[in-house]
Scaffold this motif. Sequence first.
Motif, short mmCIF file in Angstrom:
data_model
loop_
_atom_site.label_atom_id
_atom_site.label_comp_id
_atom_site.label_asym_id
_atom_site.label_seq_id
_atom_site.Cartn_x
_atom_site.Cartn_y
_atom_site.Cartn_z
N ASP A 23 16.99 49.04 18.00
CA ASP A 23 17.57 49.44 19.45
C ASP A 23 17.31 48.35 20.42
O ASP A 23 17.14 48.91 21.45
CB ASP A 23 16.79 50.96 19.58
CG ASP A 23 15.25 50.54 19.66
OD1 ASP A 23 14.80 49.56 19.33
OD2 ASP A 23 14.44 51.56 19.99
N ALA A 24 17.24 47.32 19.93
CA ALA A 24 17.25 46.31 20.95
C ALA A 24 18.47 46.22 22.06
O ALA A 24 19.51 46.21 21.38
CB ALA A 24 16.74 44.96 20.20
N GLU A 25 17.90 46.18 23.02
CA GLU A 25 19.32 46.02 24.17
C GLU A 25 19.37 44.48 24.46
O GLU A 25 18.90 44.01 25.06
CB GLU A 25 18.69 46.68 25.42
CG GLU A 25 18.43 48.05 25.31
CD GLU A 25 17.93 48.77 26.50
OE1 GLU A 25 18.04 48.29 27.59
OE2 GLU A 25 17.66 49.99 26.58
N THR A 26 20.22 44.05 23.38
CA THR A 26 20.75 42.63 23.68
C THR A 26 22.18 42.52 22.77
O THR A 26 22.39 43.17 22.17
CB THR A 26 19.50 41.76 22.65
OG1 THR A 26 20.02 40.41 22.82
CG2 THR A 26 19.63 42.32 21.28
N TYR A 27 22.55 41.23 23.43
CA TYR A 27 23.86 41.04 22.91
C TYR A 27 23.76 40.02 21.78
O TYR A 27 24.63 39.76 21.11
CB TYR A 27 24.77 40.25 23.96
CG TYR A 27 24.24 38.78 24.36
CD1 TYR A 27 24.68 37.86 23.61
CD2 TYR A 27 23.33 38.82 25.16
CE1 TYR A 27 24.11 36.48 23.87
CE2 TYR A 27 22.73 37.51 25.62
CZ TYR A 27 23.32 36.42 24.98
OH TYR A 27 22.59 35.26 25.25
N VAL A 28 22.59 39.51 21.48
CA VAL A 28 22.31 38.66 20.23
C VAL A 28 22.37 39.40 19.01
O VAL A 28 21.12 40.19 18.81
CB VAL A 28 21.10 37.66 20.67
CG1 VAL A 28 20.89 36.77 19.41
CG2 VAL A 28 21.20 37.13 21.87
N VAL A 29 23.02 39.15 18.17
CA VAL A 29 22.98 39.69 16.82
C VAL A 29 23.42 38.64 15.99
O VAL A 29 24.03 37.67 16.17
CB VAL A 29 23.93 40.77 16.70
CG1 VAL A 29 23.47 42.11 17.35
CG2 VAL A 29 25.57 40.74 17.00
N SER A 30 23.13 38.62 14.75
CA SER A 30 23.83 37.57 13.83
C SER A 30 23.65 38.33 12.24
O SER A 30 22.97 39.03 11.70
CB SER A 30 22.53 36.55 13.77
OG SER A 30 23.04 35.45 12.95
N SER A 31 25.00 38.53 11.98
CA SER A 31 25.13 39.05 10.44
C SER A 31 25.18 38.20 9.44
O SER A 31 25.32 38.45 8.43
CB SER A 31 26.67 39.62 10.70
OG SER A 31 27.67 38.50 10.63
N LEU B 67 17.42 34.78 19.08
CA LEU B 67 17.22 35.66 18.36
C LEU B 67 15.64 35.82 18.75
O LEU B 67 15.26 36.96 18.79
CB LEU B 67 17.24 35.28 16.96
CG LEU B 67 18.90 35.45 16.26
CD1 LEU B 67 19.09 34.77 15.08
CD2 LEU B 67 19.24 36.95 16.39
N ARG B 68 14.90 34.79 18.74
CA ARG B 68 13.41 35.12 19.13
C ARG B 68 13.19 35.91 20.34
O ARG B 68 12.39 36.74 20.59
CB ARG B 68 12.77 33.63 19.30
CG ARG B 68 12.38 33.15 17.97
CD ARG B 68 11.44 31.90 18.07
NE ARG B 68 10.32 32.14 19.00
CZ ARG B 68 9.72 31.10 19.88
NH1 ARG B 68 10.19 29.99 19.75
NH2 ARG B 68 8.94 31.46 20.66
N GLY B 69 14.19 35.53 21.31
CA GLY B 69 14.15 36.23 22.67
C GLY B 69 14.47 37.90 22.38
O GLY B 69 13.91 38.70 23.22
N ALA B 70 15.37 38.13 21.45
CA ALA B 70 15.64 39.56 21.33
C ALA B 70 14.60 40.35 20.51
O ALA B 70 14.55 41.43 20.36
CB ALA B 70 17.06 39.60 20.60
N ALA B 71 13.87 39.40 19.63
CA ALA B 71 12.72 40.08 18.67
C ALA B 71 11.67 40.64 19.68
O ALA B 71 11.21 39.99 20.52
CB ALA B 71 12.40 39.08 17.59
N LEU B 72 10.69 41.52 18.84
CA LEU B 72 9.48 42.01 19.17
C LEU B 72 8.47 40.84 19.22
O LEU B 72 8.75 39.96 18.17
CB LEU B 72 9.03 43.07 18.49
CG LEU B 72 10.03 44.34 18.35
CD1 LEU B 72 9.51 45.33 17.51
CD2 LEU B 72 9.90 44.97 19.72
N TRP B 73 7.68 40.69 19.94
CA TRP B 73 6.32 39.94 19.97
C TRP B 73 5.62 39.99 18.57
O TRP B 73 6.09 41.21 17.81
CB TRP B 73 5.42 39.84 20.97
CG TRP B 73 6.13 39.40 22.26
CD1 TRP B 73 6.48 40.01 23.19
CD2 TRP B 73 6.10 37.99 22.66
NE1 TRP B 73 7.14 39.37 24.21
CE2 TRP B 73 6.63 38.10 23.97
CE3 TRP B 73 5.94 36.87 21.95
CZ2 TRP B 73 6.98 36.81 24.64
CZ3 TRP B 73 6.09 35.69 22.71
CH2 TRP B 73 6.58 35.64 23.99
#
Length: 184
Positions: free
Chosen positions: A110-118, A162-168
């Motif tokens: 449910d991350a609110e981000t445009y950063v995804v990587s398939s 991706l680190r910015g979109a991830a949880l700590w």
Amino acid sequence: MPDWFRQHLDLEADAAEIRWYQSEVIPGILQTEPYIRAIIDREDVEQQVEVRLERQKAIDRPDGPELNFILSESALRRNLGDRLTMREHLSHIAAIANRLNITIQVVPLDAETYVVSSFNFIILRLGEEVASDVVYLETFTDADYLDSPEAVRAYNRHWNRLRGAALWPAESRRLILRIADEMK
């Protein structure tokens, strides 16, 4: 074992830091033996188990690399094997996340981000300079090794997004334990 993978093992053994993004399964270096057996459906399963367990010794080496992982939540929820296998596997990952040389972050569904990587990728830092980085991209039958400065910079930028979109890390560990608890 194919030559293209042997090269990766050599680079992995020499790396000072490994940055690993995985979207659908847990990275081999973090896998428990039952999980490995659940995901490998090949004749050489014993060799694959042996190789992956041998690679995990890098986690315990005093001179081992700094290991940084970004996992998608879907990799944690993908039920490979039975629920007991998954629960034990996730508990193992949460325990490893407490080690000083390991950072595990999770990009929640449910991350609110445009950063995804398939696509999965690994950045192997072989020295202190970014110029020594190698990006490893694995396909079903082969691998690519990117070491041009432009490619390495692009993957390092993508890693940072991706680190910015991830949880700590602490939040990621709590999420891993919560998902493991759901497997009861």
